[in-house]
Structures are given as C-alpha cells and as structure tokens.
Design a protein around this motif. Structure first.
Motif, mmCIF file in Angstrom:
data_model
loop_
_atom_site.group_PDB
_atom_site.id
_atom_site.type_symbol
_atom_site.label_atom_id
_atom_site.label_comp_id
_atom_site.label_asym_id
_atom_site.label_seq_id
_atom_site.Cartn_x
_atom_site.Cartn_y
_atom_site.Cartn_z
ATOM 1 N N ILE A 1 0.843 -1.199 0.000
ATOM 2 C CA ILE A 1 0.000 0.000 0.000
ATOM 3 C C ILE A 1 0.880 1.252 0.000
ATOM 4 O O ILE A 1 0.524 2.273 -0.611
ATOM 5 C CB ILE A 1 -1.033 0.000 1.160
ATOM 6 C CG1 ILE A 1 -2.136 1.044 0.901
ATOM 7 C CG2 ILE A 1 -0.388 0.253 2.519
ATOM 8 C CD1 ILE A 1 -3.055 0.714 -0.242
ATOM 9 N N ALA A 2 2.055 1.118 0.614
ATOM 10 C CA ALA A 2 2.979 2.255 0.585
ATOM 11 C C ALA A 2 3.444 2.507 -0.851
ATOM 12 O O ALA A 2 3.542 3.649 -1.301
ATOM 13 C CB ALA A 2 4.176 1.982 1.501
ATOM 14 N N ARG A 3 3.716 1.414 -1.547
ATOM 15 C CA ARG A 3 4.145 1.550 -2.940
ATOM 16 C C ARG A 3 3.028 2.179 -3.781
ATOM 17 O O ARG A 3 3.262 3.057 -4.609
ATOM 18 C CB ARG A 3 4.522 0.177 -3.502
ATOM 19 C CG ARG A 3 4.990 0.205 -4.949
ATOM 20 C CD ARG A 3 5.537 -1.158 -5.381
ATOM 21 N NE ARG A 3 5.697 -1.236 -6.829
ATOM 22 C CZ ARG A 3 6.755 -0.774 -7.489
ATOM 23 N NH1 ARG A 3 7.753 -0.209 -6.839
ATOM 24 N NH2 ARG A 3 6.816 -0.873 -8.815
ATOM 25 N N PHE A 4 1.809 1.715 -3.546
ATOM 26 C CA PHE A 4 0.684 2.270 -4.295
ATOM 27 C C PHE A 4 0.523 3.763 -3.994
ATOM 28 O O PHE A 4 0.339 4.588 -4.895
ATOM 29 C CB PHE A 4 -0.608 1.514 -3.962
ATOM 30 C CG PHE A 4 -1.820 2.095 -4.636
ATOM 31 C CD1 PHE A 4 -2.029 1.909 -5.997
ATOM 32 C CD2 PHE A 4 -2.744 2.856 -3.911
ATOM 33 C CE1 PHE A 4 -3.133 2.466 -6.631
ATOM 34 C CE2 PHE A 4 -3.847 3.408 -4.540
ATOM 35 C CZ PHE A 4 -4.044 3.211 -5.901
ATOM 36 N N ALA A 5 0.615 4.117 -2.709
ATOM 37 C CA ALA A 5 0.463 5.526 -2.313
ATOM 38 C C ALA A 5 1.546 6.377 -2.972
ATOM 39 O O ALA A 5 1.306 7.515 -3.403
ATOM 40 C CB ALA A 5 0.536 5.649 -0.795
ATOM 41 N N ASP A 6 2.713 5.785 -3.078
ATOM 42 C CA ASP A 6 3.846 6.484 -3.658
ATOM 43 C C ASP A 6 3.677 6.687 -5.167
ATOM 44 O O ASP A 6 3.903 7.771 -5.703
ATOM 45 C CB ASP A 6 5.092 5.636 -3.362
ATOM 46 C CG ASP A 6 6.355 6.380 -3.692
ATOM 47 O OD1 ASP A 6 6.341 7.619 -3.538
ATOM 48 O OD2 ASP A 6 7.322 5.736 -4.120
ATOM 49 N N LEU A 7 3.234 5.646 -5.854
ATOM 50 C CA LEU A 7 3.147 5.703 -7.317
ATOM 51 C C LEU A 7 1.859 6.339 -7.820
ATOM 52 O O LEU A 7 1.830 6.979 -8.865
ATOM 53 C CB LEU A 7 3.255 4.288 -7.911
ATOM 54 C CG LEU A 7 4.578 3.541 -7.699
ATOM 55 C CD1 LEU A 7 4.459 2.104 -8.200
ATOM 56 C CD2 LEU A 7 5.713 4.262 -8.417
ATOM 57 N N GLY A 8 0.777 6.146 -7.074
ATOM 58 C CA GLY A 8 -0.527 6.606 -7.560
ATOM 59 C C GLY A 8 -0.967 5.790 -8.765
ATOM 60 O O GLY A 8 -0.301 4.832 -9.157
ATOM 61 N N TRP A 9 -2.116 6.161 -9.351
ATOM 62 C CA TRP A 9 -2.572 5.444 -10.550
ATOM 63 C C TRP A 9 -1.632 5.742 -11.704
ATOM 64 O O TRP A 9 -1.173 6.874 -11.846
ATOM 65 C CB TRP A 9 -3.996 5.885 -10.931
ATOM 66 C CG TRP A 9 -5.037 5.448 -9.945
ATOM 67 C CD1 TRP A 9 -5.769 6.251 -9.132
ATOM 68 C CD2 TRP A 9 -5.458 4.114 -9.675
ATOM 69 N NE1 TRP A 9 -6.621 5.506 -8.354
ATOM 70 C CE2 TRP A 9 -6.455 4.176 -8.677
ATOM 71 C CE3 TRP A 9 -5.096 2.855 -10.170
ATOM 72 C CZ2 TRP A 9 -7.094 3.044 -8.163
ATOM 73 C CZ3 TRP A 9 -5.733 1.729 -9.668
ATOM 74 C CH2 TRP A 9 -6.720 1.831 -8.671
#
Ligand SMILES: Nc1ncnc2c1ncn2[C@@H]1O[C@H](COP(=O)(O)OP(=O)(O)OP(=O)(O)O)[C@@H](O)[C@H]1O
Ligand SMILES: [Mg+2]
Lengths: 436, 259
Positions: free
Chosen positions: A34-42
C-alpha cells in the motif's frame, strides 16, 4: 472515494479483516504494497507502459456495487452447462470464496485446489512461498496485494495431472464496488493442468486480479482467461509465470467485456528448453478500451516462444497491444515468433500494436510482425458473389479472423466455449451459430 | 437473354472495357477468348457486380432487368454465377458453412424452403461425388490450401449447387489435368438447359471439345473484335492473335470476311 488517500485509509480499515491478517509476513507485504501504491498513484500516460491506457481518471471515479445482478447461482449454471460433468469449479462472488457454489470433490490425489483464504490458515508457508511481492509491479497490482481478499490456491504435486479443466469463476454481483483477487498456481515437476479463469458480471466496479504460476521442471500449465464482464467494469489483471527447465506454459486471453481491460502477462524462462504460447483475442466496441502488455523473458538457452494476438476494434473503441520479448545474452538458440494483427471494423476505431524485441544473444531465431487492417475486399466480394449479403459476409470474415486464435486452445470444450463467447459478442453472431 | 451494350468500365481511372457489345440468348453457350490482359476477367467481374470497377458507359440488360443496378449478392440470388479465375481463400470459414449459407441465400430468394443440415449434406455430398471431390473438403476452410485444380472443382461444385440462370466461367479449365478437365466439362454440360446461358472464358480450344459452344468471341483491348462459330477457336489455336493490329482491332478484311 477513489483518490489515493482514500484507498490508503480504506486499506488501513480493511486490513485487519483480510484473510491472513495475523500472519506477520503477509501484514508486512501488504503494508509495503500500500505504501508503494500511495507512492506511485494510478499510472498515467506519462509512464511508458501506460502511454495509451492512463488510469488517472480513477482518481475521480466513484465506484459502486451494481444495484441489480443475476443471482450468482444463475450466472454459474449458464457457465457450467457449457462444460463436462467432471470439471472442477472454484467460485468466487464479489471477491469472496463461495463454497456452496464450488465443486471440487473429484480432484485426484496430490492435487489441491481451494480458496486462498483457507490455504492461509491451513498451509501458510506454502502460500508465502508462492504469494509474490509488489516490489516491481505496477501500482494497480500493488493495490491488489494490499487488498486481496481471496482467490484460488492450487497445488499440483509432482507427476499429477488434472484431466478435466479447473475453472476459477469470478462473479461480480451486488456486494462490492471493488474486488481484489490473487490466484496462486504451484505446479511441481511433471505435473499438468488446464486452469480457466472466467470473469463475469461486475457492473461499474473496479476489479484487480493477479494470477501467479510457478511451473517446475517439465510441468505443463495452460491458463485460459475468459473476460466477459459488464460493459461498465474496469478490469486490471496481471498474469505472471516462472518456468523451470523444460516447462511449458500457455496463456490464452480472450477479452470481450469491460469498459477498460488491461492485462499484463509475462513469463520468465528460468531454465533451459522452456516453451510458451501467448495467444490472445480482444473485441472492443463503443467507447471501450482494451490493452494487453506482454513480456516473454528468454533468460536461458533453447527456449521457444510463440505469441499470436488478434484484435477486433469497432465503434470508437481502442485496442492496444505491446509485446516485449527479451532474449538474454545467455539465451542462445532461442526461437521466438510474435504476431499481432488487428481488424478495424469502423472508421473511428483505433488500434496500436507494438512489438519490442531486445536481443542480447547472437544465435537466435526471432520473427515479429504487427498489422492493422480492414476486411479483405476480395474475400468479401467472393462471399457476396455467392448470394451472401454484405453484413453477413462481413460478420463471417470477422468471425473467421478472430476464430483462428481460439482454434489454438487445445481443450475442446474450452475452445467451444471460446467460440460461443466470440459469436455472442459479435453483431449477427446468432445466425452463425453453426460455426460453433 | 443477356444484352451487353457499349459497355465501358475502368479501374482507378484506367479504361479497361471500351465499348463491348455481346448478346447471349437463353440456352446458349458462348466462349470468349483473347490475349492476356484484354479484359476478359474484368468483364466477368463487372457482370458479377464487383464495385472496384466503375462502369463509365453502356448497359447490361438481363431478361428485362438492369443488371448493373443490382448489388452483387442480389445478382447471385437472381441466378448469376461467376466461377472465379482465382478463387479466394477464406481461412476459418468451413466450406460446408459457406456452401450452405450460399445455397440457402439463393433458395430464400427463390421462395424455396431453406435446407436443414441433413438435407444440405445429402445434396452437397451427391454433387461432390459428381465433381470428384472428397468429403473432407467440406470440413476444410474455403479454398485454403486447395490445389489449383481443387479450387476449380470447388467452383464447379458451387455452380451445381446454386443452379444459376447465367453462369460465367472464367478460365475454369486453367490448371486442370486432363481427367479433371473432363469432370469439369461434364459438370458444365449437365447444367446445360434451354433456360440456362453460359459464358465460358478460356485460352484453350481443348475445353471447347468438351463444352461445345454456340458461338466464339475474341476480346481484345476491351472490345469484342471477332465473333464466329466453334471453328474460330481452332483457327485461333493454329494462328494465335497476331492478326489483331496494334489498335486492338482485327484487320478489317479478316473480320469482315469471316464473322
Ligand atoms: N485492380 C486493377 N488495377 C489496375 N489495373 C487492373 C486492375 N484489374 C485489372 N487491371 C488491368 O486490366 C487489364 C485487363 O485485366 P483482366 O484481368 O480483365 O484481363 P484478362 O483478359 O482476364 O487476362 P488473363 O487472360 O491474363 O486472365 C489488365 O491490363 C490488368 O492489368
Ligand atoms: Mg483473366
């Protein structure tokens, strides 16, 4: 609720109820993901692999569970009617395993197929080894890892073979606005199986699904994906395989539904003498969008890969194919063929087909080709000159172009189902039923 | 009765048929011969309704209908059949499906009941036997991987199934061995009847030993430059087309004296 922050909050809320929440390794991977997702965004069109398929719109997108949907048992009955009695079925509704609808009583000894949520209780170590991480995957698949609520866990012991296909059915009903599924298929040496993933229903939901295949030495795994979701659905999927020496992996992807369908399919030849078939067909119309990004990594010598994609693009729709093949320096005597051919069925339809070959070995045979074209005028005239009306002739030629892909599916009942889906997705398909 | 009057046709702005006149009566068989590139296939395709050719002048009257006003599929349903010089391969469509769709389209138009699967199979198998085609050709894709001769037999099979009123055979004899030639000729002769007209395009007088024509025409540079009886074919075989002058017109004396 689709902004990145909302997803992060949502994950924090849901995490403790997700299967395997008590397992520290899993909690850690979910937190990283989830940290990676938050970092990268869509992903947006600024990213190379997402140039034609920006998901930036998801930031504003309201997702909602469909208000109405056929009862899952009804949807399932239709699917099951097309197949043999002896087939095996794992059914998931709105992202959760539905044991009442599933049928796995006849599995041979040494073959396990059940829900990931159960396997996390009964065999957490086996799941851990197969689970994967989100370290290098695109952000939607990191979100998938962070939120996955279920999926199939399949283990084939050494030398076992499933004669009848195993069907994984994912039904979107009225219970969820977003679903995140993870399927793990672990095939020990010399085992063999055909696994069919069906995706149906779904309304205007967002679905992510990651399917991971580990094929040990000389294992033979065929994966067939039949995507026929509702025309409002968003479907983001990754299929990743790793093949040991002499293993065979086939990926068939038939994409008919969804407003936006993205498939990232990749395999890596980790041992010598591997073989793979990437075979795909997509049909999009209206304002729909389909994108296949594939990667075949010839890391070791004597590998053979065959990749054949065909697209039917109608209306204002867009079809995207990007096929990457990497032949490592060590992968001598690689034999790779890639083709992608598209038929544009309307003047506003758009297709992009891009091969990308990176070859670092010197003793290789590689061929590739991509076309975007229209229906063959000579063939059209030939049919009309026999009294067949222009519409029917066009439909027939369209069907024939697409059916070549389906003919590569080895299993007869699955192939027949594929033809049926193609016919039902084409205008005028009903009168061509004899072709099924 | 087919009446072609002053027909002009062009492709991509290039004139190919340039004032062609021809009348074929009911029950008659006419042979058309002529050098390569003279426009024989163009005539055949224009008659069948290929719209990549533009008719720039002239008319075609077919038993009182304006043939050129009909789209290709309607011409076929009304009983026009073209056996293609180069039959098209259609991968992915079985010959059986194709033949049944064609036969039923024509039968619907004629007010006949459509064949169901059983009736169709019985009929098509009988016709295949007559043209010497094995049953396996039903289940292969249309013309795909067929040899030259097999493609031509498939054309004759289609003609037999569709029972046309006007059949145009464009070099159906090319590429056939002598046995196949006889089979194809028999297929054509079986269909000869007082209601059925045929235009047989060929380069070889040999075919005309088997399909005896009522008339023979020579097409050159988009026009009929000579017409005669079957002896004209023998003469062409002996002397070739050298007598046609550079403008594509037969030497006046020759054509005047012999036609
Ligand atoms: N699509 C096209 N574009 C350009 N030229 C064409 C086209 N189709 C035909 N032609 C030309 O028209 C002329 C007549 O062609 P056609 O095929 O009618 O000849 P033919 O008499 O049937 O010859 P053959 O005996 O070789 O079959 C030729 O010069 C040919 O090159
Ligand atoms: Mg010709």
């Amino acid at each position: 609720m689709s902004t990145i922050d909302a997803w992060v909050a949502h994950q924090r809320e849901r995490a403790c109820q997700l299967p395997g929440a008590a397992l520290p390794w899993l909690a850690r991977r979910r937190a990283d993901a989830i940290a990676r997702f938050a970092d990268l965004g869509w992903p947006t069109s600024r990213l190379e692999g997402w140039r034609h398929t920006s998901l930036a719109f998801l930031d504003q997108q309201a997702l909602a569970a469909p208000a109405f949907a056929p009862h899952p048992a009804f949807a399932l009955a239709t699917l099951r009617a097309a197949f043999d009695e002896g087939d095996h079925w794992l059914v998931f509704v709105d992202g959760r395993f539905a044991p009442v609808l599933s049928v796995t009583g006849m599995l041979p000894a040494g073959v396990k197929a059940g829900a990931l949520s159960e396997a996390l209780n009964s065999a957490p170590d086996a799941v851990e080894a197969a689970f994967g991480s989100a370290d290098d995957s695109a952000s939607p698949y990191a979100l998938n890892l962070a939120l996955c609520s279920d999926g199939a866990f399949v283990h084939l012991a050494r030398g076992t073979a499933l004669e009848q296909p195993l069907h994984l059915v994912f039904i979107g009903a009225t219970g969820a606005a977003d679903t995140h599924l993870r399927n793990l298929i672990v095939a020990d040496a010399n085992s063999e199986a055909t696994v069919v993933e069906h995706h149906v229903g779904g309304g205007a939901t967002l679905g992510t699904v990651v399917t991971r295949v580990q094929a040990a030495q000389d294992a033979r795994i065929t994966h067939v994906k039949l995507q026929q979701q509702d025309a409002q659905a968003i479907h983001l999927a990754q299929i990743e395989a790793e093949q040991a020496r002499g293993a065979y992996f086939a990926s068939h992807s038939l994409s008919f539904g969804a407003r936006l369908a993205r498939n990232d399919i990749r395999t890596r030849f980790a041992g010598e003498g591997c073989e793979t078939l990437f075979n795909g067909l997509y049909h999009v119309d209206g304002r729909r969008h389909v994108d296949h990004h594939t990667l075949i990594e010839h890391a070791r010598p004597l590998g053979t890969s065959r990749e054949y994609y065909r697209g039917l693009v109608d209306g204002n729709a867009r079809g995207v194919f990007a096929g990457r093949i990497i032949v490592a320096q060590d992968a001598q005597r690689t034999d790779a063929i890639q083709r992608c051919d598209n038929l544009l069925l309307s003047r506003l339809a758009e297709a992009d087909a891009r091969p990308e070959l990176e070859i670092y070995a010197d003793d290789v045979k590689c061929a590739h080709g991509a076309t975007v074209g229209q229906i063959d005028e000579d063939a059209l005239f030939y049919l009309r000159a026999r009294g067949i009306d222009t519409d029917h002739a066009r439909q027939l030629l369209t069907y024939a172009f697409a059916a070549e892909v389906i003919e590569r599916i080895a299993h007869a009942a699955v192939r027949k189902r594929g033809r049926g889906l193609l016919l039902s997705s084409l205008p005028g398909g009903a009168r061509m039923e004899a072709l099924q | 009765m087919l009446k072609i009057n002053n027909l002009h046709a062009a492709v991509d702005g290039k004139a190919i048929l340039m004032g062609l006149n021809l009348e074929v009566g009911s029950g008659e068989v006419h042979a058309i011969m002529g050098p390569n590139g003279s426009g024989k296939s163009t005539l055949a395709q224009v008659l069948a309704g290929r719209d990549s050719f533009t008719v720039t002048d002239g008319s075609v009257d077919w038993d009182g209908t304006d043939l050129l006003a009909l789209p290709a599929e309607e011409r076929a349903r009304a009983g026009l059949f073209l056996a293609f010089q180069y039959p098209v391969e259609i991968p992915g469509v079985s010959n059986a499906y194709f033949l049944k769709a064609a036969v039923n389209a024509v039968r619907r138009h004629r007010g006949l009941p459509e064949y169901d699967a059983m009736d169709f199979l019985a009929r098509v198998k009988a016709e295949m036997k007559a043209v010497g085609m094995k049953e396996e050709f039903l289940y292969r894709s249309v013309n795909e991987g067929f040899s030259g001769g097999e493609k031509k037999r498939n054309e004759v099979l289609q003609m037999a199934l569709l029972e046309p009123r006007l059949a145009v055979l464009d070099e159906t004899d090319s590429g056939l061995d002598i046995d196949a030639l006889k089979i194809v000729a028999e297929g054509v002769n079986r269909l000869r009847s007082p209601e059925r007209s045929m235009i047989v395009i060929t380069h070889y007088q040999r075919l005309l030993d088997y399909i005896v024509p009522d008339k023979v025409h020579v097409l050159s540079q988009g026009r009929i430059v000579r017409s005669g009886g079957r002896e004209l074919a023998l003469e062409l075989e002996a002397h070739g087309y050298g007598w046609i002058d550079a403008d594509g017109k037969a030497a006046a004396a020759a054509s005047g004296a012999r036609s």
